[in-house]
Write a protein that holds these residues in place. Structure first.
Motif, PDB file in Angstrom:
ATOM      1  N   GLY A   5      57.866  61.476  74.619  1.00  0.00           N
ATOM      2  CA  GLY A   5      57.650  62.522  74.887  1.00  0.00           C
ATOM      3  C   GLY A   5      56.401  63.030  74.085  1.00  0.00           C
ATOM      4  N   GLY A   6      55.657  62.237  73.390  1.00  0.00           N
ATOM      5  CA  GLY A   6      54.292  63.359  73.389  1.00  0.00           C
ATOM      6  C   GLY A   6      53.367  63.389  74.193  1.00  0.00           C
ATOM      7  N   ARG A   7      52.417  64.229  73.936  1.00  0.00           N
ATOM      8  CA  ARG A   7      50.716  64.182  74.188  1.00  0.00           C
ATOM      9  C   ARG A   7      49.923  63.030  75.090  1.00  0.00           C
ATOM     10  N   VAL A   8      49.415  62.731  76.325  1.00  0.00           N
ATOM     11  CA  VAL A   8      48.522  61.807  76.462  1.00  0.00           C
ATOM     12  C   VAL A   8      47.482  62.651  77.683  1.00  0.00           C
ATOM     13  N   GLU A   9      46.861  62.218  77.008  1.00  0.00           N
ATOM     14  CA  GLU A   9      45.060  63.093  77.684  1.00  0.00           C
ATOM     15  C   GLU A   9      44.536  61.868  78.747  1.00  0.00           C
ATOM     16  N   VAL A  10      44.195  62.238  80.050  1.00  0.00           N
ATOM     17  CA  VAL A  10      43.436  61.207  80.821  1.00  0.00           C
ATOM     18  C   VAL A  10      42.263  61.736  81.712  1.00  0.00           C
ATOM     19  N   ASP A  11      41.554  60.792  81.090  1.00  0.00           N
ATOM     20  CA  ASP A  11      39.935  61.793  82.348  1.00  0.00           C
ATOM     21  C   ASP A  11      39.444  60.540  82.373  1.00  0.00           C
ATOM     22  N   GLU A  12      38.284  60.118  83.331  1.00  0.00           N
ATOM     23  CA  GLU A  12      38.052  59.901  83.949  1.00  0.00           C
ATOM     24  C   GLU A  12      36.027  59.651  83.535  1.00  0.00           C
ATOM     25  N   THR A  13      35.117  58.837  83.781  1.00  0.00           N
ATOM     26  CA  THR A  13      33.701  59.002  83.676  1.00  0.00           C
ATOM     27  C   THR A  13      32.800  57.900  84.292  1.00  0.00           C
ATOM     28  N   TYR A  14      31.967  58.206  85.085  1.00  0.00           N
ATOM     29  CA  TYR A  14      31.061  57.036  85.088  1.00  0.00           C
ATOM     30  C   TYR A  14      29.535  57.147  83.771  1.00  0.00           C
ATOM     31  N   ILE A  15      29.120  55.565  83.935  1.00  0.00           N
ATOM     32  CA  ILE A  15      28.688  55.125  83.610  1.00  0.00           C
ATOM     33  C   ILE A  15      26.991  53.625  83.659  1.00  0.00           C
ATOM     34  N   GLY A  16      25.633  54.251  83.284  1.00  0.00           N
ATOM     35  CA  GLY A  16      24.638  52.547  84.083  1.00  0.00           C
ATOM     36  C   GLY A  16      25.429  53.401  85.086  1.00  0.00           C
ATOM     37  N   TYR A  17      25.201  51.519  85.717  1.00  0.00           N
ATOM     38  CA  TYR A  17      24.939  51.674  87.352  1.00  0.00           C
ATOM     39  C   TYR A  17      25.156  49.789  87.913  1.00  0.00           C
ATOM     40  N   ASN A  18      25.894  50.058  89.372  1.00  0.00           N
ATOM     41  CA  ASN A  18      26.713  48.497  90.278  1.00  0.00           C
ATOM     42  C   ASN A  18      25.034  47.897  89.948  1.00  0.00           C
ATOM     43  N   PRO A  19      24.624  47.002  89.897  1.00  0.00           N
ATOM     44  CA  PRO A  19      23.408  46.391  90.970  1.00  0.00           C
ATOM     45  C   PRO A  19      23.703  45.787  92.007  1.00  0.00           C
ATOM     46  N   ARG A  20      24.910  45.995  93.068  1.00  0.00           N
ATOM     47  CA  ARG A  20      25.668  45.211  92.655  1.00  0.00           C
ATOM     48  C   ARG A  20      25.360  46.774  94.803  1.00  0.00           C
ATOM     49  N   VAL A  21      25.819  47.969  94.268  1.00  0.00           N
ATOM     50  CA  VAL A  21      25.882  49.016  95.007  1.00  0.00           C
ATOM     51  C   VAL A  21      24.357  49.316  95.263  1.00  0.00           C
ATOM     52  N   ILE A  62      46.501  53.227  86.911  1.00  0.00           N
ATOM     53  CA  ILE A  62      46.701  53.164  86.274  1.00  0.00           C
ATOM     54  C   ILE A  62      47.017  53.857  85.482  1.00  0.00           C
ATOM     55  N   VAL A  63      47.496  55.202  85.654  1.00  0.00           N
ATOM     56  CA  VAL A  63      48.952  55.998  84.945  1.00  0.00           C
ATOM     57  C   VAL A  63      49.708  55.360  84.643  1.00  0.00           C
ATOM     58  N   ARG A  64      50.312  55.212  85.894  1.00  0.00           N
ATOM     59  CA  ARG A  64      52.054  54.943  86.286  1.00  0.00           C
ATOM     60  C   ARG A  64      51.739  53.166  84.735  1.00  0.00           C
ATOM     61  N   ALA A  65      50.817  52.833  84.454  1.00  0.00           N
ATOM     62  CA  ALA A  65      51.216  51.216  84.392  1.00  0.00           C
ATOM     63  C   ALA A  65      51.287  51.658  82.794  1.00  0.00           C
ATOM     64  N   ASN A  66      50.498  52.856  82.419  1.00  0.00           N
ATOM     65  CA  ASN A  66      49.737  53.066  80.664  1.00  0.00           C
ATOM     66  C   ASN A  66      50.844  53.965  79.907  1.00  0.00           C
ATOM     67  N   ILE A  67      51.085  55.211  81.273  1.00  0.00           N
ATOM     68  CA  ILE A  67      52.097  55.765  80.089  1.00  0.00           C
ATOM     69  C   ILE A  67      53.224  56.271  80.507  1.00  0.00           C
ATOM     70  N   ALA A  68      54.111  56.216  79.695  1.00  0.00           N
ATOM     71  CA  ALA A  68      55.880  56.046  79.846  1.00  0.00           C
ATOM     72  C   ALA A  68      56.200  57.640  80.605  1.00  0.00           C
ATOM     73  N   LYS A  69      56.793  58.000  81.202  1.00  0.00           N
ATOM     74  CA  LYS A  69      57.634  58.931  82.202  1.00  0.00           C
ATOM     75  C   LYS A  69      57.616  60.237  81.103  1.00  0.00           C
ATOM     76  N   GLU A  70      58.286  60.258  79.639  1.00  0.00           N
ATOM     77  CA  GLU A  70      58.548  61.328  79.280  1.00  0.00           C
ATOM     78  C   GLU A  70      57.300  62.019  78.408  1.00  0.00           C
ATOM     79  N   ALA A  71      56.385  61.514  79.180  1.00  0.00           N
ATOM     80  CA  ALA A  71      55.006  61.724  78.644  1.00  0.00           C
ATOM     81  C   ALA A  71      55.084  63.363  79.189  1.00  0.00           C
ATOM     82  N   LYS A  72      53.580  63.656  77.600  1.00  0.00           N
ATOM     83  CA  LYS A  72      53.125  65.260  78.772  1.00  0.00           C
ATOM     84  C   LYS A  72      52.175  64.413  78.752  1.00  0.00           C
ATOM     85  N   LEU A  73      52.248  65.163  80.400  1.00  0.00           N
ATOM     86  CA  LEU A  73      50.602  63.929  81.154  1.00  0.00           C
ATOM     87  C   LEU A  73      49.679  65.185  80.604  1.00  0.00           C
ATOM     88  N   THR A  74      47.838  64.928  80.080  1.00  0.00           N
ATOM     89  CA  THR A  74      47.055  66.645  79.876  1.00  0.00           C
ATOM     90  C   THR A  74      46.027  66.094  80.742  1.00  0.00           C
TER      91      THR A  74
END
Length: 309
Positions: free
Chosen positions: A132-148, A190-202
């Motif tokens: 039931g604890g807090r889980v922080e989630v965030d996203e970022t970008y880095i580098g570059y994809n040579p296919r793009v 990704i969130v569903r696969a790694n965070i329990a339902k009783e968690a406090k999503l932040t």
């Protein structure tokens, strides 16, 4: 005395004994048949160090079989030095530096680094926030994809590699992964696969989490667009601190990462962050924990040669 003065970093027999004590705490186990009885250490002047024979399946083996060390011609004591250096370097250590420090070729240092990162991969099925604890989630970008885009661009994010990271506030552990595209459905998976339902999503105010956040005990966010970064215990400063270390390492030490290897670099930074000094671990502890992850994670050169990091 320097930690690197320890005998297992310099004597091959001691290095084997050191690894065996951690991989086989109850004694040798045959990797061919799984037997534990009737196993003997082979002797003789021409017998290589650490060679055992199982008298049940009649096959020889060493502790390196079935690990990241298998089929490597690099002495085990050099492997242990490399593992200690990578586990103890907060922002990583380049293949060029390992090549110069350990006296191996650059190609060997690069491949050793990737094998060690493979051992750092957690693979744990445990969900974050299960108490039931807090889980922080965030996203970022880095580098570059040579296919793009063939060359790095100056603006925009379409050509960049995408990463989603989670921090369990209670355990202090980090778990990050590449994302093919930062769209709502993929992030939700990704969130569903790694965070329990009783968690406090932040999270921050990103709309990526608005729908999936309703599936959790609570979903709290800060509005960065209005200059709000902390509200009580609601903040994403912890996960952003993780990204800060990750980006400094990737830009300052490694400088470039091919998308084929991004998951292993993320595993490296996850490992060090989850076993950091603030949680009671020192460099030697991290190296020992890393040793416990070497089994069943063999990585061949054919797997990695398709892309250069």
């Amino acid at each position: 005395m320097s930690v690197l003065s320890s005998p297992h970093f310099h004597d091959e027999k001691v290095a084997y004994a050191y690894v065996e004590a951690r991989i086989w705490p109850q004694g040798p186990v045959c990797p061919h048949c799984g037997g534990v009885d009737r196993i003997g250490l082979m002797g003789g002047k021409s017998t290589r160090v650490g060679l055992y024979k199982c008298y049940q399946c009649r096959k020889p083996f060493t502790v390196k079989i079935g690990t990241i060390f298998e089929d490597s011609k690099v002495p085990l004591r050099i492997w242990l030095q490399a593992m200690f250096l990578i586990a103890g370097s907060k922002k990583g250590i380049s293949s060029n530096q390992l090549h110069r420090t350990l006296g191996v070729t650059l190609k060997t240092a690069w491949f050793m680094s990737h094998r060690i990162r493979e051992a750092m991969r957690d693979g744990s099925p445990d969900m974050f926030g299960g108490n039931g604890g807090r889980v922080e989630v965030d996203e970022t970008y880095i580098g570059y994809n040579p296919r793009v885009q063939k060359k790095p661009g100056k603006g925009g994010s379409a050509h960049k590699l995408r990463v989603v990271a989670l921090i369990d506030r209670d355990s202090g552990a980090a778990r990050s992964m590449p994302a093919n595209s930062l769209v709502r459905d993929e992030v939700a998976q990704i969130v569903r696969a790694n965070i329990a339902k009783e968690a406090k999503l932040t999270t921050d105010e990103s709309r990526l989490y608005s729908a999936v956040g309703k599936e959790y005990a609570s979903h709290d966010w800060t509005t960065h667009g209005r200059g709000e970064y902390v509200r009580g215990d609601v903040t994403t400063n912890t996960v952003e601190g993780f990204f800060s270390i990750f980006k400094r390492g990737m830009r300052g030490i490694y400088q470039h990462c091919h998308e084929n290897h991004l998951h292993r670099y993320l595993a490296e930074f996850d490992f060090r962050y989850s076993n950091r000094v603030a949680l009671g671990y020192n460099d030697a502890d991290r190296a020992d924990i890393l040793l416990s992850g070497i089994v069943g994670k063999r990585l061949t050169y054919q797997t990695t040669r398709g892309a250069v990091a």
